[in-house]
Design an enzyme around this catalytic site. Structure first.
Site, mmCIF file in Angstrom:
data_model
loop_
_atom_site.group_PDB
_atom_site.id
_atom_site.type_symbol
_atom_site.label_atom_id
_atom_site.label_comp_id
_atom_site.label_asym_id
_atom_site.label_seq_id
_atom_site.Cartn_x
_atom_site.Cartn_y
_atom_site.Cartn_z
ATOM 1 N N LYS A 111 0.829 -1.207 0.000
ATOM 2 C CA LYS A 111 0.000 0.000 0.000
ATOM 3 C C LYS A 111 0.862 1.254 0.000
ATOM 4 O O LYS A 111 0.463 2.273 -0.566
ATOM 5 C CB LYS A 111 -0.987 -0.025 1.172
ATOM 6 C CG LYS A 111 -2.085 -1.064 0.953
ATOM 7 C CD LYS A 111 -3.237 -0.961 1.928
ATOM 8 C CE LYS A 111 -4.375 -1.882 1.478
ATOM 9 N NZ LYS A 111 -5.441 -2.001 2.476
ATOM 10 N N LYS A 191 -4.854 -9.873 -5.436
ATOM 11 C CA LYS A 191 -6.026 -10.340 -4.691
ATOM 12 C C LYS A 191 -7.182 -9.367 -4.926
ATOM 13 O O LYS A 191 -6.952 -8.184 -5.186
ATOM 14 C CB LYS A 191 -5.711 -10.473 -3.204
ATOM 15 C CG LYS A 191 -5.861 -9.190 -2.418
ATOM 16 C CD LYS A 191 -5.897 -9.443 -0.924
ATOM 17 C CE LYS A 191 -6.271 -8.178 -0.174
ATOM 18 N NZ LYS A 191 -7.690 -7.868 -0.180
ATOM 19 N N LYS A 194 -10.951 -4.017 -2.264
ATOM 20 C CA LYS A 194 -11.803 -2.833 -2.420
ATOM 21 C C LYS A 194 -11.025 -1.718 -3.073
ATOM 22 O O LYS A 194 -11.520 -1.003 -3.935
ATOM 23 C CB LYS A 194 -12.290 -2.367 -1.047
ATOM 24 C CG LYS A 194 -13.292 -3.301 -0.437
ATOM 25 C CD LYS A 194 -13.874 -2.668 0.817
ATOM 26 C CE LYS A 194 -13.713 -3.575 2.010
ATOM 27 N NZ LYS A 194 -12.528 -3.247 2.817
HETATM 28 P P1 ATP Z 1 -8.641 -2.772 1.078
HETATM 29 O O1 ATP Z 1 -8.260 -2.957 -0.354
HETATM 30 O O2 ATP Z 1 -9.125 -1.394 1.384
HETATM 31 O O3 ATP Z 1 -7.583 -3.261 2.047
HETATM 32 P P2 ATP Z 1 -9.992 -5.297 1.284
HETATM 33 O O4 ATP Z 1 -10.852 -5.718 0.180
HETATM 34 O O5 ATP Z 1 -8.647 -5.907 1.426
HETATM 35 O O6 ATP Z 1 -9.922 -3.705 1.285
HETATM 36 P P3 ATP Z 1 -10.371 -5.370 4.154
HETATM 37 O O7 ATP Z 1 -11.392 -4.502 4.820
HETATM 38 O O8 ATP Z 1 -8.946 -4.943 4.213
HETATM 39 O O9 ATP Z 1 -10.828 -5.575 2.627
HETATM 40 O O10 ATP Z 1 -10.500 -6.831 4.726
HETATM 41 C C1 ATP Z 1 -11.709 -7.373 5.252
HETATM 42 C C2 ATP Z 1 -11.598 -8.878 5.388
HETATM 43 O O11 ATP Z 1 -11.695 -9.498 4.092
HETATM 44 C C3 ATP Z 1 -10.253 -9.352 5.968
HETATM 45 O O12 ATP Z 1 -10.511 -10.435 6.831
HETATM 46 C C4 ATP Z 1 -9.487 -9.820 4.755
HETATM 47 O O13 ATP Z 1 -8.525 -10.801 5.086
HETATM 48 C C5 ATP Z 1 -10.596 -10.387 3.887
HETATM 49 N N1 ATP Z 1 -10.250 -10.325 2.468
HETATM 50 C C6 ATP Z 1 -9.991 -9.193 1.768
HETATM 51 N N2 ATP Z 1 -9.746 -9.494 0.483
HETATM 52 C C7 ATP Z 1 -9.844 -10.850 0.360
HETATM 53 C C8 ATP Z 1 -9.684 -11.759 -0.728
HETATM 54 N N3 ATP Z 1 -9.383 -11.309 -1.948
HETATM 55 N N4 ATP Z 1 -9.856 -13.085 -0.499
HETATM 56 C C9 ATP Z 1 -10.171 -13.530 0.743
HETATM 57 N N5 ATP Z 1 -10.327 -12.719 1.816
HETATM 58 C C10 ATP Z 1 -10.164 -11.391 1.641
HETATM 59 MG MG MG Z 2 -7.309 -5.175 2.912
#
Ligand code: ATP
Ligand code: MG
Length: 332
Positions: A111, A191, A194
């Site tokens: 990040k 991965k 968001k």
């Molecule tokens: P950001 O990109 O802002 O970090 P994010 O999509 O990674 O957002 P988070 O809020 O950081 O979402 O994570 C929320 C939960 O979802 C965490 O437990 C994280 O491990 C899980 N998670 C996020 N992305 C994935 C993915 N691609 N596959 C499985 N689990 C995920």
């Molecule tokens: Mg995340």
């Protein structure tokens, strides 16, 4: 019975990676454990964001979680910034966190690379995360695979604080993973995230689901319709494992290996199963969105229940660390 804590950032739309990797597990765990789940807005401000959108995104994330099956009658659901003890404990924990460990975190490095000027908050993100979990003395943390390194550091932070002040006061939190612990984005490389815009939202319409799934990356070995593929390396198959019944998964895998189907056939079957699974969630979300003050009331109640636990923890933390207690006016 161990207490469960986990959080999700309001940094964008709740997507199927979040759902399959974490939130679906949260819903299941409610049957067996005391659960506390949070929309972690203080984490979301470590990435560039629009202040005028944050409140709505936070509310939308809460709606998504409720629609996915988080039940506020059994579970504490609240917004992180409504419970100030998270930030207080976070500061305290920075004093026992090794800086080198923070600099080694993969998420920080990823990040930080995407930002022109790197805020210190991005570096100390895992400390706030440790505070989120430890302020409830939670022992289990259902997350996706990308959070395992943070969990390891969280245990180290708990051990260091315990060694200095606490003698077993904080449990060493253990992660809980699902079968779909790492869902890739629609690009098939990074991965699903968001903040990367490579997602399918959990509450999207059937048309939007299909429009996004149709061009999604699959096993690169399937260059033409006649080339067989390997479902084990195909992200679309990972999503099948989350949404399609086992006999359909077996059939899809066989059709992929023998080039019986093209990728588009496989995606159409997946879209049908996703749409069937997600339609009830979308309908529940629409009902909740029609009653925003009801959602706010649930979040207020959740914050009250969370605060009651967090306050007790902080009284004990301050006592063990030797802080002078404040006195009431009129006392001595
Ligand atoms: P950001 O990109 O802002 O970090 P994010 O999509 O990674 O957002 P988070 O809020 O950081 O979402 O994570 C929320 C939960 O979802 C965490 O437990 C994280 O491990 C899980 N998670 C996020 N992305 C994935 C993915 N691609 N596959 C499985 N689990 C995920
Ligand atoms: Mg995340």
């Amino acid at each position: 019975m161990a207490r469960v804590f986990s959080g999700i950032q309001p940094s964008g739309e709740l997507h199927i990676g979040n759902y399959l990797g974490a939130v679906q597990n949260w819903v299941r765990l409610q049957d067996q454990h005391e659960c506390i789940f949070s929309v972690v807005d203080l984490h979301a401000i470590t990435q560039p964001y629009e202040p005028q959108e944050l409140a709505q995104r936070t509310q939308d994330m809460a709606v998504g979680l409720l629609a996915a099956g988080i039940d506020p009658a059994r579970t504490v659901l609240f917004v992180q910034s409504h419970v100030a003890e998270h930030t207080e404990l976070s500061w305290i924990l920075t004093t026992v966190t090794p800086l080198g460990e923070l600099e080694r975190q993969t998420q920080y490095k990823d990040k930080a690379q995407r930002q022109e000027s790197v805020p210190a908050g991005l570096l100390s993100y895992p400390v706030l995360q440790a505070a989120d979990v430890l302020v409830y003395q939670a022992g289990l943390v259902p997350v996706g695979e990308d959070q395992l390194q943070h969990l390891e550091l969280m245990r180290e932070i708990a051990r260091r604080w315990n060694a200095r002040y606490g003698n077993g006061f904080f449990p060493e939190p253990q992660p809980l993973l699902t079968g779909a612990k790492r869902v890739l984005g629609l690009d098939g490389h990074a991965k699903m995230s968001k903040s990367l815009g490579n997602t399918i939202g959990l509450l999207e319409s059937p048309e939007a689901i299909w429009a996004k799934l149709r061009p999604a990356a699959t096993d690169p070995a399937r260059k033409t319709r006649k080339d067989p593929g390997n479902p084990e390396v195909c992200n679309v198959f990972t999503i099948h494992q989350g949404f399609s019944p086992p006999p359909v998964q077996a059939h899809v895998a066989q059709q992929c290996r023998t080039a019986g189907w093209g990728c588009l056939d496989c995606k159409r079957v997946l879209a049908d199963h996703m749409i069937a699974a997600l339609t009830p969630l979308r309908e529940r979300a629409a009902q909740l969105q029609a009653n925003p003050s009801g959602v706010r009331a649930l979040l207020r109640e959740g914050a009250e229940r969370a605060r009651a636990i967090a306050r007790r923890t902080m009284i004990e933390v301050r006592r063990r660390m030797g802080f002078l207690e404040p006195t009431e006016r009129g006392g001595d």
